[in-house]
Design a protein around this motif. Sequence first.
Motif, PDB file in Angstrom:
ATOM      1  N   MET A 229       1.241 -32.728  10.986  1.00 39.83           N
ATOM      2  CA  MET A 229      -0.049 -32.075  11.164  1.00 39.83           C
ATOM      3  C   MET A 229      -0.751 -32.622  12.398  1.00 39.83           C
ATOM      4  O   MET A 229      -1.486 -31.931  13.071  1.00 39.83           O
ATOM      5  N   ARG A 230      -0.456 -33.909  12.660  1.00 40.08           N
ATOM      6  CA  ARG A 230      -1.149 -34.532  13.783  1.00 40.08           C
ATOM      7  C   ARG A 230      -0.839 -33.802  15.080  1.00 40.08           C
ATOM      8  O   ARG A 230      -1.682 -33.592  15.930  1.00 40.08           O
ATOM      9  N   SER A 231       0.415 -33.345  15.161  1.00 44.27           N
ATOM     10  CA  SER A 231       0.811 -32.705  16.408  1.00 44.27           C
ATOM     11  C   SER A 231       0.086 -31.382  16.604  1.00 44.27           C
ATOM     12  O   SER A 231       0.078 -30.829  17.689  1.00 44.27           O
ATOM     13  N   LEU A 232      -0.520 -30.850  15.537  1.00 36.67           N
ATOM     14  CA  LEU A 232      -1.251 -29.589  15.686  1.00 36.67           C
ATOM     15  C   LEU A 232      -2.630 -29.819  16.296  1.00 36.67           C
ATOM     16  O   LEU A 232      -3.232 -28.908  16.843  1.00 36.67           O
ATOM     17  N   LYS A 233      -3.087 -31.026  16.162  1.00 34.90           N
ATOM     18  CA  LYS A 233      -4.405 -31.308  16.737  1.00 34.90           C
ATOM     19  C   LYS A 233      -4.305 -31.296  18.255  1.00 34.90           C
ATOM     20  O   LYS A 233      -3.910 -32.267  18.872  1.00 34.90           O
ATOM     21  N   ALA A 234      -4.631 -30.164  18.825  1.00 36.69           N
ATOM     22  CA  ALA A 234      -4.618 -30.132  20.279  1.00 36.69           C
ATOM     23  C   ALA A 234      -5.930 -30.759  20.725  1.00 36.69           C
ATOM     24  O   ALA A 234      -6.975 -30.216  20.477  1.00 36.69           O
ATOM     25  N   VAL A 235      -5.781 -31.903  21.318  1.00 38.79           N
ATOM     26  CA  VAL A 235      -7.016 -32.609  21.610  1.00 38.79           C
ATOM     27  C   VAL A 235      -7.212 -32.735  23.115  1.00 38.79           C
ATOM     28  O   VAL A 235      -6.289 -32.635  23.846  1.00 38.79           O
ATOM     29  N   LEU A 236      -8.151 -32.786  23.574  1.00 37.14           N
ATOM     30  CA  LEU A 236      -8.722 -33.595  24.537  1.00 37.14           C
ATOM     31  C   LEU A 236      -8.836 -33.849  25.989  1.00 37.14           C
ATOM     32  O   LEU A 236      -8.508 -33.345  26.640  1.00 37.14           O
ATOM     33  N   VAL A 237      -9.165 -34.778  26.485  1.00 25.95           N
ATOM     34  CA  VAL A 237      -8.818 -35.073  27.794  1.00 25.95           C
ATOM     35  C   VAL A 237      -9.941 -35.369  28.762  1.00 25.95           C
ATOM     36  O   VAL A 237     -11.082 -35.194  28.490  1.00 25.95           O
ATOM     37  N   VAL A 238      -9.663 -35.738  29.749  1.00 20.17           N
ATOM     38  CA  VAL A 238     -10.035 -35.526  31.098  1.00 20.17           C
ATOM     39  C   VAL A 238     -11.220 -36.276  31.627  1.00 20.17           C
ATOM     40  O   VAL A 238     -12.337 -36.100  31.227  1.00 20.17           O
ATOM     41  N   LEU A 239     -10.971 -37.032  32.546  1.00 17.50           N
ATOM     42  CA  LEU A 239     -11.990 -37.775  33.244  1.00 17.50           C
ATOM     43  C   LEU A 239     -11.302 -38.144  34.531  1.00 17.50           C
ATOM     44  O   LEU A 239     -10.317 -38.838  34.502  1.00 17.50           O
ATOM     45  N   SER A 240     -11.767 -37.610  35.590  1.00 18.50           N
ATOM     46  CA  SER A 240     -11.131 -37.995  36.837  1.00 18.50           C
ATOM     47  C   SER A 240     -11.540 -39.424  37.157  1.00 18.50           C
ATOM     48  O   SER A 240     -12.663 -39.810  36.927  1.00 18.50           O
ATOM     49  N   LEU A 241     -10.615 -40.203  37.645  1.00 18.46           N
ATOM     50  CA  LEU A 241     -10.964 -41.578  38.001  1.00 18.46           C
ATOM     51  C   LEU A 241     -11.828 -41.602  39.259  1.00 18.46           C
ATOM     52  O   LEU A 241     -12.439 -42.603  39.576  1.00 18.46           O
ATOM     53  N   GLY A 242     -11.843 -40.465  39.968  1.00 19.52           N
ATOM     54  CA  GLY A 242     -12.727 -40.303  41.115  1.00 19.52           C
ATOM     55  C   GLY A 242     -12.720 -41.445  42.110  1.00 19.52           C
ATOM     56  O   GLY A 242     -13.759 -41.892  42.537  1.00 19.52           O
ATOM     57  N   SER A 243     -11.565 -41.910  42.470  1.00 20.45           N
ATOM     58  CA  SER A 243     -11.535 -42.981  43.465  1.00 20.45           C
ATOM     59  C   SER A 243     -10.953 -42.422  44.744  1.00 20.45           C
ATOM     60  O   SER A 243     -10.458 -41.317  44.766  1.00 20.45           O
ATOM     61  N   LEU A 244     -11.037 -43.209  45.808  1.00 19.77           N
ATOM     62  CA  LEU A 244     -10.403 -42.708  47.005  1.00 19.77           C
ATOM     63  C   LEU A 244      -8.936 -43.028  46.944  1.00 19.77           C
ATOM     64  O   LEU A 244      -8.540 -44.165  46.799  1.00 19.77           O
ATOM     65  N   ALA A 245      -8.170 -41.990  47.039  1.00 21.86           N
ATOM     66  CA  ALA A 245      -6.737 -42.167  46.893  1.00 21.86           C
ATOM     67  C   ALA A 245      -6.043 -41.832  48.185  1.00 21.86           C
ATOM     68  O   ALA A 245      -6.593 -41.232  49.064  1.00 21.86           O
ATOM     69  N   GLN A 246      -4.834 -42.276  48.266  1.00 22.35           N
ATOM     70  CA  GLN A 246      -3.950 -41.923  49.349  1.00 22.35           C
ATOM     71  C   GLN A 246      -2.648 -41.946  48.613  1.00 22.35           C
ATOM     72  O   GLN A 246      -2.661 -41.962  47.395  1.00 22.35           O
ATOM     73  N   ALA A 247      -1.522 -41.993  49.365  1.00 19.50           N
ATOM     74  CA  ALA A 247      -0.338 -42.323  48.596  1.00 19.50           C
ATOM     75  C   ALA A 247      -0.677 -43.686  48.072  1.00 19.50           C
ATOM     76  O   ALA A 247      -1.074 -44.534  48.837  1.00 19.50           O
ATOM     77  N   HIS A 248      -0.626 -43.931  46.843  1.00 20.87           N
ATOM     78  CA  HIS A 248      -1.092 -45.161  46.199  1.00 20.87           C
ATOM     79  C   HIS A 248      -2.624 -45.144  46.128  1.00 20.87           C
ATOM     80  O   HIS A 248      -3.287 -44.505  46.922  1.00 20.87           O
ATOM     81  N   ILE A 249      -3.126 -45.892  45.168  1.00 22.50           N
ATOM     82  CA  ILE A 249      -4.576 -45.995  45.004  1.00 22.50           C
ATOM     83  C   ILE A 249      -5.002 -47.382  45.471  1.00 22.50           C
ATOM     84  O   ILE A 249      -4.441 -48.387  45.024  1.00 22.50           O
ATOM     85  N   GLY A 250      -5.971 -47.449  46.342  1.00 24.22           N
ATOM     86  CA  GLY A 250      -6.537 -48.732  46.767  1.00 24.22           C
ATOM     87  C   GLY A 250      -5.554 -49.658  47.450  1.00 24.22           C
ATOM     88  O   GLY A 250      -5.762 -50.868  47.470  1.00 24.22           O
ATOM     89  N   SER A 251      -4.486 -49.107  47.981  1.00 23.60           N
ATOM     90  CA  SER A 251      -3.459 -49.942  48.618  1.00 23.60           C
ATOM     91  C   SER A 251      -2.950 -49.227  49.864  1.00 23.60           C
ATOM     92  O   SER A 251      -1.824 -48.760  49.918  1.00 23.60           O
ATOM     93  N   PRO A 252      -3.804 -49.107  50.892  1.00 23.40           N
ATOM     94  CA  PRO A 252      -3.468 -48.260  52.046  1.00 23.40           C
ATOM     95  C   PRO A 252      -2.455 -48.881  53.010  1.00 23.40           C
ATOM     96  O   PRO A 252      -1.834 -48.153  53.769  1.00 23.40           O
ATOM     97  N   ASP A 253      -2.290 -50.213  52.984  1.00 23.59           N
ATOM     98  CA  ASP A 253      -1.397 -50.833  53.969  1.00 23.59           C
ATOM     99  C   ASP A 253       0.060 -50.474  53.697  1.00 23.59           C
ATOM    100  O   ASP A 253       0.473 -50.301  52.557  1.00 23.59           O
ATOM    101  N   ILE A 254       0.806 -50.356  54.791  1.00 22.26           N
ATOM    102  CA  ILE A 254       2.207 -49.939  54.691  1.00 22.26           C
ATOM    103  C   ILE A 254       3.107 -51.148  54.937  1.00 22.26           C
ATOM    104  O   ILE A 254       2.932 -51.858  55.923  1.00 22.26           O
TER     105      ILE A 254
END
Length: 503
Positions: free
Chosen positions: A1-26
Motif C-alpha cells: 500500500m505504501r507504494s501507492l502513496k504518491a508523495v511529494l517532493v521538491v525544493l531546489s537547492l538553489g545554489s550556483l552550480a557548474q559541472a559540480h557544485i561549489g567546486s569550480p577548479d579543474i
Amino acid sequence: MRSLKAVLVVLSLGSLAQAHIGSPDIYLDGKAGPYELFVTIRPPAVIPGLAELEIRSESAGVREIHAIPLPMSGPGARFAPVPDLLKVSPQDSHFFTGSLWMMATGSWQVRITVDGAQGRGILAVPVPSAPRTTKKMQFQLGLMLSVLGLFLVGGLVAMSGAAVREARLRPGTIPNAKARRRGRIGMSIAFLIVIGAVWAGNAWWSSEANSYSQNVYKPLQMSASLNGSVLKLNLSDPGWLKPPPGRIPLFTRKMDDLIPDHDHLMHLYMLREPGLDMVYHLHPDLVSTGVFRLHLPTMPAGTYNLYADVVHATGFPETLVTKVNLPEIEGRPLSGDDASGAAEPWSTGPLPSSFRLPDGYTMQWMKPAGQIHAKEPLLLTFKLTQPDGSAPRDMAPYMGMLGHAAFVKTDGTVFAHIHPTGTVSMAAFMLAEKQVTNPSNTSSADVSGMNMPGMDHANTAHAALPNQVSFPYGFPSPGRYRIFVQMKHGQTIETGVFDAELI
Ligand SMILES: [Cu+2]
C-alpha cells in the motif's frame, strides 16, 4: 500500500552550480603526447576574467609549455591565436604557471602544447566558462569614489557660478547684486545638468549590470515527483543566456542536446540527508525532452539530495540539483551500472581510512601524510583488497574507468563527481581530445561511439587491471567532506565511504 502513496517532493537547492557544485577548479591528470602532466585551472568567477593555470610535469625533459584558451567548437577552435608561454618556477623546473583571459561565456578548452626532449605533445582541457557571480564594489573603494564624485559635482557647480558671475569683470572688482544673482542662476542650471548626468550615468550602469546578471550562470532546474517506485525528473530552463530579440547569441544552452557521458545521458547521485549515510549512483532514462524516469531500487525512507550530471553537445557540463522526501521504497534490485553504499552518519565521527565492505572486501584510502589543505592539487588513491588481503584477480572497469568518486561537503555546499582523469566531464574531454588528433573536425557532434580513454571492452580480459585507482582533486574550502569511491570486481560494484577533515 505504501507504494501507492504518491508523495511529494521538491525544493531546489538553489545554489550556483557548474559541472559540480561549489567546486569550480579543474584538476586533470593527462598526457600531452609523451609527457605526463598534472594540470590545475582555476577559472575566474566573472567573465571576462583571468583563469590561473598551474602545470606540474611528471615527465622529465620538458623545456617549454605554451597554453591558449579556444572555443570547444566552430572556426575559433581551428584558427588558434599565438599561445602564451608559461613561466617555469625558479625553484622547481617541473612546475609551470600562467594566467589566461577567458573572454566569453561558453564551452571552452585550454590547449596545452609541450616542447621538450621527446618532441611536441598537445593536451586539450575542457573549461566550461560562465560568470558565476556579480562582484560587489569594495566599501572603501565606493567611499573614496563617492567623495571624489561629490568633489567633482561641487567643483563643477562652483566653477560655473564663478564663470557667469565674475569672468567678465576686471581684476579686483567686486561683483554687484545683478552679477551675484546671475551667478546663482548659473549655479542652479549647472547643478541640474550635473545631477541629470549623474542620474543618466546611474541608469546606464544599472542597465549594464542588469544585462550582465542575465548572463550569470543559472543551471537547468530539476524537480522530482514520485509515482509508486518510479521517480520522474523534470528539467526546465530558468532562462539563462536568452539573447535580446534579433541578436544571434555566441553560445546557447538547449535542453534537447544532451550527449552520453560514459554510456549514460544522466548520472544521478542520491545522498540521504543529514548523515550522508546512504548513497545511490543511478542512471535515469530519457523519456522525452527534459523528462527523465527512474525505477528506484529498494531503499530506506528519508530526505535525499539529488545531484544529476548531464553534458550538452557543446561539451558544456551541468550538475542539476533537487531534494526529495521518500517513503520506504520497495523497488527493483540493483542491476547494470547502478550501485549503492552505506556507512555510519558522518556526525558519529570520522570513518577509518580502511572501509569494510559488506562482502568482506576492504577499500583503503592511501591517505597522504600530513595535513591536507584547501585548493591543494592532490592525487587521492584508493585500493581494493579481498578478505584475505590480496588483490582481486577479476578487477573490472566500472563504466569504462577504474573508478568513480563523489566528493561531498557535509554542509551541502560542495558536490563533485570525479574520474581518474580528473574533474572534467569525460564527454567534454573526448570532444576536445578528438580535435587534437583530428584537427579538421571541430563539430560538436555525438561522441557516443568513441572509446573511453583507458576503456577496456567487455570481451577483453581484465586480468591486468590494477586494484587501485587515483583521482586528481583539490578540496575547494576547509571543512568536513565525505568521499564515495566506486570500483568493480567481477559483477560486484563496491562503494567505499571515507571522511576527510580540512583545516
Ligand atoms: Cu562517474
